[in-house]
Design an enzyme around this catalytic site. Structure first.
Site, PDB file in Angstrom:
ATOM      1  N   HIS A  65       0.819  -1.217   0.000  1.00 29.38           N
ATOM      2  CA  HIS A  65       0.000   0.000   0.000  1.00 29.38           C
ATOM      3  C   HIS A  65       0.854   1.269   0.000  1.00 29.38           C
ATOM      4  O   HIS A  65       0.308   2.378  -0.060  1.00 29.38           O
ATOM      5  CB  HIS A  65      -0.990  -0.010   1.173  1.00 29.38           C
ATOM      6  CG  HIS A  65      -0.398   0.262   2.507  1.00 29.38           C
ATOM      7  ND1 HIS A  65      -0.037  -0.740   3.384  1.00 29.38           N
ATOM      8  CD2 HIS A  65      -0.115   1.428   3.143  1.00 29.38           C
ATOM      9  CE1 HIS A  65       0.433  -0.197   4.493  1.00 29.38           C
ATOM     10  NE2 HIS A  65       0.407   1.113   4.372  1.00 29.38           N
ATOM     11  N   ASP A 108       0.148  -7.747   1.664  1.00 24.59           N
ATOM     12  CA  ASP A 108       0.605  -6.357   1.689  1.00 24.59           C
ATOM     13  C   ASP A 108       2.132  -6.322   1.754  1.00 24.59           C
ATOM     14  O   ASP A 108       2.738  -6.035   2.788  1.00 24.59           O
ATOM     15  CB  ASP A 108      -0.016  -5.640   2.889  1.00 24.59           C
ATOM     16  CG  ASP A 108       0.149  -4.131   2.832  1.00 24.59           C
ATOM     17  OD1 ASP A 108       0.611  -3.627   1.787  1.00 24.59           O
ATOM     18  OD2 ASP A 108      -0.191  -3.457   3.828  1.00 24.59           O
ATOM     19  N   SER A 201       4.063   2.583   8.224  1.00 20.82           N
ATOM     20  CA  SER A 201       3.761   1.501   7.291  1.00 20.82           C
ATOM     21  C   SER A 201       4.983   1.114   6.474  1.00 20.82           C
ATOM     22  O   SER A 201       5.764   1.966   6.052  1.00 20.82           O
ATOM     23  CB  SER A 201       2.645   1.935   6.335  1.00 20.82           C
ATOM     24  OG  SER A 201       1.416   2.028   6.995  1.00 20.82           O
TER      25      SER A 201
END
Length: 248
Positions: A65, A108, A201
Protein backbone atom coordinates in the site's frame (compact mmCIF):
# COMPACT_ATOMS: atom_id res chain seq x y z
CA UNK A 1 4.95 7.40 15.60
CA UNK A 2 4.88 4.83 18.40
CA UNK A 3 1.88 5.44 20.56
CA UNK A 4 0.85 4.74 24.13
CA UNK A 5 -2.93 4.51 24.01
CA UNK A 6 -4.79 5.53 27.12
CA UNK A 7 -8.28 4.38 27.91
CA UNK A 8 -10.18 7.52 26.92
CA UNK A 9 -12.30 5.95 24.23
CA UNK A 10 -15.44 6.27 26.34
CA UNK A 11 -15.11 10.06 26.62
CA UNK A 12 -13.70 10.93 23.20
CA UNK A 13 -15.33 10.84 19.76
CA UNK A 14 -14.50 7.74 17.75
CA UNK A 15 -12.09 9.54 15.40
CA UNK A 16 -10.31 11.54 18.11
CA UNK A 17 -6.69 10.62 18.67
CA UNK A 18 -4.94 13.80 19.76
CA UNK A 19 -5.60 13.58 23.50
CA UNK A 20 -4.95 9.90 23.98
CA UNK A 21 -1.47 9.29 22.62
CA UNK A 22 2.18 9.94 23.29
CA UNK A 23 5.06 8.48 21.30
CA UNK A 24 7.95 6.14 21.93
CA UNK A 25 11.71 6.44 22.10
CA UNK A 26 14.21 7.80 19.64
CA UNK A 27 16.52 5.18 18.16
CA UNK A 28 20.24 5.43 18.74
CA UNK A 29 21.44 7.20 15.56
CA UNK A 30 22.23 4.74 12.77
CA UNK A 31 21.68 1.71 15.00
CA UNK A 32 19.26 0.31 12.40
CA UNK A 33 21.27 0.70 9.17
CA UNK A 34 18.80 -1.38 7.15
CA UNK A 35 16.06 1.26 7.50
CA UNK A 36 14.83 3.08 4.41
CA UNK A 37 12.78 6.27 4.26
CA UNK A 38 10.46 6.04 1.25
CA UNK A 39 8.84 9.10 -0.33
CA UNK A 40 6.27 8.88 -3.12
CA UNK A 41 3.32 10.72 -4.66
CA UNK A 42 -0.27 9.61 -5.15
CA UNK A 43 -2.44 10.14 -8.25
CA UNK A 44 -3.27 13.66 -7.03
CA UNK A 45 0.43 14.53 -6.71
CA UNK A 46 0.16 14.57 -2.92
CA UNK A 47 3.36 13.47 -1.15
CA UNK A 48 3.40 10.50 1.23
CA UNK A 49 6.06 8.53 3.06
CA UNK A 50 6.55 5.03 4.40
CA UNK A 51 9.25 2.97 5.98
CA UNK A 52 11.08 0.15 4.28
CA UNK A 53 14.22 -1.93 4.67
CA UNK A 54 17.18 -2.92 2.54
CA UNK A 55 17.21 -6.65 1.75
CA UNK A 56 19.81 -6.55 -1.06
CA UNK A 57 22.11 -3.84 -2.37
CA UNK A 58 19.51 -2.88 -4.97
CA UNK A 59 16.25 -4.09 -3.38
CA UNK A 60 14.09 -2.50 -0.67
CA UNK A 61 11.11 -4.28 0.89
CA UNK A 62 8.02 -2.40 2.06
CA UNK A 63 4.22 -2.66 2.14
CA UNK A 64 2.23 -2.86 -1.11
CA UNK A 65 0.00 0.00 0.00
CA UNK A 66 3.09 2.26 -0.08
CA UNK A 67 3.08 2.20 -3.88
CA UNK A 68 2.92 5.43 -5.87
CA UNK A 69 4.70 7.63 -8.40
CA UNK A 70 8.24 9.01 -8.36
CA UNK A 71 9.37 6.79 -5.51
CA UNK A 72 12.66 7.75 -3.89
CA UNK A 73 14.46 5.86 -1.15
CA UNK A 74 16.76 7.45 1.42
CA UNK A 75 19.27 5.12 3.09
CA UNK A 76 21.53 5.87 6.05
CA UNK A 77 19.20 8.47 7.59
CA UNK A 78 18.44 9.20 11.22
CA UNK A 79 17.12 12.76 11.15
CA UNK A 80 15.47 13.17 7.77
CA UNK A 81 15.42 16.97 8.10
CA UNK A 82 19.16 17.33 8.66
CA UNK A 83 22.06 17.10 6.27
CA UNK A 84 23.46 13.61 6.78
CA UNK A 85 25.68 11.28 4.80
CA UNK A 86 22.68 9.59 3.19
CA UNK A 87 22.14 7.86 -0.12
CA UNK A 88 19.03 9.02 -2.01
CA UNK A 89 18.20 6.59 -4.80
CA UNK A 90 15.29 6.57 -7.25
CA UNK A 91 13.18 3.46 -7.72
CA UNK A 92 13.08 2.14 -11.28
CA UNK A 93 10.59 -0.67 -10.68
CA UNK A 94 7.99 -1.25 -7.97
CA UNK A 95 6.63 -4.78 -7.71
CA UNK A 96 3.71 -5.15 -5.30
CA UNK A 97 2.37 -8.64 -4.72
CA UNK A 98 0.05 -9.46 -7.60
CA UNK A 99 -2.66 -10.61 -5.17
CA UNK A 100 -2.52 -7.62 -2.88
CA UNK A 101 -6.06 -6.76 -1.73
CA UNK A 102 -6.70 -3.17 -0.64
CA UNK A 103 -9.81 -4.15 1.30
CA UNK A 104 -8.53 -7.13 3.28
CA UNK A 105 -4.87 -5.99 3.24
CA UNK A 106 -3.88 -9.54 2.32
CA UNK A 107 -0.45 -9.87 0.65
CA UNK A 108 0.61 -6.36 1.69
CA UNK A 109 4.19 -6.69 0.52
CA UNK A 110 6.22 -4.97 -2.22
CA UNK A 111 9.78 -5.00 -3.54
CA UNK A 112 11.45 -1.89 -4.94
CA UNK A 113 14.29 -2.11 -7.47
CA UNK A 114 16.74 0.73 -6.95
CA UNK A 115 18.25 2.69 -9.83
CA UNK A 116 21.70 1.78 -8.59
CA UNK A 117 23.17 -0.44 -5.91
CA UNK A 118 23.51 1.04 -2.46
CA UNK A 119 27.01 1.45 -1.09
CA UNK A 120 27.10 -0.63 2.07
CA UNK A 121 28.92 0.98 5.00
CA UNK A 122 28.54 1.62 8.71
CA UNK A 123 25.16 3.32 8.32
CA UNK A 124 23.77 1.39 5.33
CA UNK A 125 23.42 -2.38 5.60
CA UNK A 126 21.03 -5.12 4.54
CA UNK A 127 18.91 -7.10 6.99
CA UNK A 128 18.36 -10.86 6.99
CA UNK A 129 15.05 -12.41 6.00
CA UNK A 130 13.50 -15.47 7.67
CA UNK A 131 13.28 -18.97 6.28
CA UNK A 132 9.88 -20.04 5.00
CA UNK A 133 9.55 -22.47 7.92
CA UNK A 134 10.22 -19.79 10.55
CA UNK A 135 7.19 -18.93 12.66
CA UNK A 136 6.99 -15.98 15.02
CA UNK A 137 5.09 -17.13 18.10
CA UNK A 138 2.71 -15.35 20.47
CA UNK A 139 4.54 -13.81 23.41
CA UNK A 140 7.66 -13.05 21.38
CA UNK A 141 8.79 -9.42 21.72
CA UNK A 142 10.33 -7.76 18.67
CA UNK A 143 11.10 -4.22 17.52
CA UNK A 144 9.63 -1.80 14.99
CA UNK A 145 11.26 1.45 13.87
CA UNK A 146 10.04 4.27 11.67
CA UNK A 147 9.47 7.96 11.02
CA UNK A 148 5.72 7.84 11.64
CA UNK A 149 3.28 10.45 12.84
CA UNK A 150 3.38 11.88 16.36
CA UNK A 151 0.52 12.89 18.66
CA UNK A 152 0.39 16.43 17.26
CA UNK A 153 -0.15 15.02 13.75
CA UNK A 154 3.34 15.92 12.58
CA UNK A 155 5.77 13.28 11.40
CA UNK A 156 8.87 12.45 13.39
CA UNK A 157 12.10 13.87 11.98
CA UNK A 158 14.17 11.27 13.81
CA UNK A 159 13.90 7.50 13.69
CA UNK A 160 11.78 6.15 16.55
CA UNK A 161 11.44 2.60 17.82
CA UNK A 162 9.34 0.45 20.12
CA UNK A 163 9.22 -3.14 21.36
CA UNK A 164 5.95 -4.92 20.59
CA UNK A 165 4.62 -8.28 21.68
CA UNK A 166 3.19 -10.81 19.22
CA UNK A 167 -0.39 -11.76 20.11
CA UNK A 168 -2.40 -14.88 19.45
CA UNK A 169 -4.04 -14.68 16.04
CA UNK A 170 -7.45 -15.14 17.63
CA UNK A 171 -7.23 -11.63 19.10
CA UNK A 172 -7.13 -10.10 15.63
CA UNK A 173 -9.63 -12.61 14.24
CA UNK A 174 -12.10 -11.57 16.93
CA UNK A 175 -11.79 -7.96 15.72
CA UNK A 176 -11.69 -8.59 11.97
CA UNK A 177 -12.95 -11.50 9.91
CA UNK A 178 -10.35 -10.60 7.28
CA UNK A 179 -7.39 -11.45 9.52
CA UNK A 180 -5.44 -14.49 8.26
CA UNK A 181 -2.83 -15.82 10.69
CA UNK A 182 -1.08 -17.85 7.98
CA UNK A 183 0.06 -14.68 6.18
CA UNK A 184 -0.29 -12.01 8.87
CA UNK A 185 0.92 -11.24 12.39
CA UNK A 186 -1.20 -9.92 15.25
CA UNK A 187 1.04 -7.45 17.11
CA UNK A 188 0.75 -5.22 20.16
CA UNK A 189 -0.38 -5.97 23.70
CA UNK A 190 -3.50 -3.90 24.51
CA UNK A 191 -2.55 -3.80 28.20
CA UNK A 192 0.77 -2.12 27.33
CA UNK A 193 -0.78 0.28 24.83
CA UNK A 194 2.31 0.56 22.61
CA UNK A 195 1.71 0.71 18.86
CA UNK A 196 2.82 1.98 15.48
CA UNK A 197 1.38 5.16 13.96
CA UNK A 198 0.59 6.57 10.54
CA UNK A 199 3.75 6.78 8.45
CA UNK A 200 5.33 3.70 9.98
CA UNK A 201 3.76 1.50 7.29
CA UNK A 202 6.21 -0.66 5.40
CA UNK A 203 8.77 -0.75 8.19
CA UNK A 204 10.21 -4.04 9.46
CA UNK A 205 9.20 -5.99 12.55
CA UNK A 206 12.62 -7.26 13.64
CA UNK A 207 13.10 -10.32 15.84
CA UNK A 208 16.66 -11.30 16.81
CA UNK A 209 18.12 -9.40 13.86
CA UNK A 210 15.73 -10.91 11.29
CA UNK A 211 12.91 -9.03 9.53
CA UNK A 212 9.86 -11.14 10.37
CA UNK A 213 7.04 -8.72 9.59
CA UNK A 214 6.01 -5.60 7.68
CA UNK A 215 3.87 -2.89 9.30
CA UNK A 216 0.56 -3.14 7.45
CA UNK A 217 -2.57 -1.65 9.06
CA UNK A 218 -4.59 -1.05 12.17
CA UNK A 219 -7.95 -2.68 12.72
CA UNK A 220 -11.10 -0.68 12.00
CA UNK A 221 -11.67 -0.07 15.72
CA UNK A 222 -8.40 1.88 15.87
CA UNK A 223 -7.38 -0.07 18.96
CA UNK A 224 -4.67 -2.66 19.53
CA UNK A 225 -3.47 -5.07 18.28
CA UNK A 226 -2.14 -4.04 14.84
CA UNK A 227 -1.77 -6.30 11.80
CA UNK A 228 1.59 -6.90 10.10
CA UNK A 229 2.47 -8.96 7.02
CA UNK A 230 4.15 -12.27 7.94
CA UNK A 231 7.31 -12.31 5.78
CA UNK A 232 8.12 -16.01 6.16
CA UNK A 233 4.92 -16.87 4.28
CA UNK A 234 6.18 -15.00 1.22
CA UNK A 235 9.75 -16.32 0.86
CA UNK A 236 9.12 -18.17 -2.45
CA UNK A 237 7.50 -15.03 -3.90
CA UNK A 238 10.33 -12.84 -2.60
CA UNK A 239 13.03 -15.06 -4.08
CA UNK A 240 11.29 -15.28 -7.46
CA UNK A 241 10.53 -11.56 -7.63
CA UNK A 242 14.02 -10.49 -6.56
CA UNK A 243 15.51 -12.66 -9.29
CA UNK A 244 13.27 -11.09 -11.93
CA UNK A 245 13.95 -7.54 -10.74
CA UNK A 246 17.71 -8.01 -10.56
CA UNK A 247 17.81 -9.46 -14.07
CA UNK A 248 15.78 -6.62 -15.57
Amino acid sequence: MFLFLFFLVAILPVNTEGGEIIWGTESKPHSRPYMAFIKFYDSNSEPHHCGGFLVAKDIVMTAAHCNGRNIKVTLGAHNIKKQENTQVISVVKAKPHENYDRDSHFNDIMLLKLERKAQLNGVVKTIALPRSQDWVKPGQVCTVAGWGRLANCTSSNTLQEVNLEVQKGQKCQDMSEDYNDSIQLCVGNPSEGKATGKGDSGGPFVCDGVAQGIVSYRLCTGTLPRVFTRISSFIPWIQKTMKVLQQS
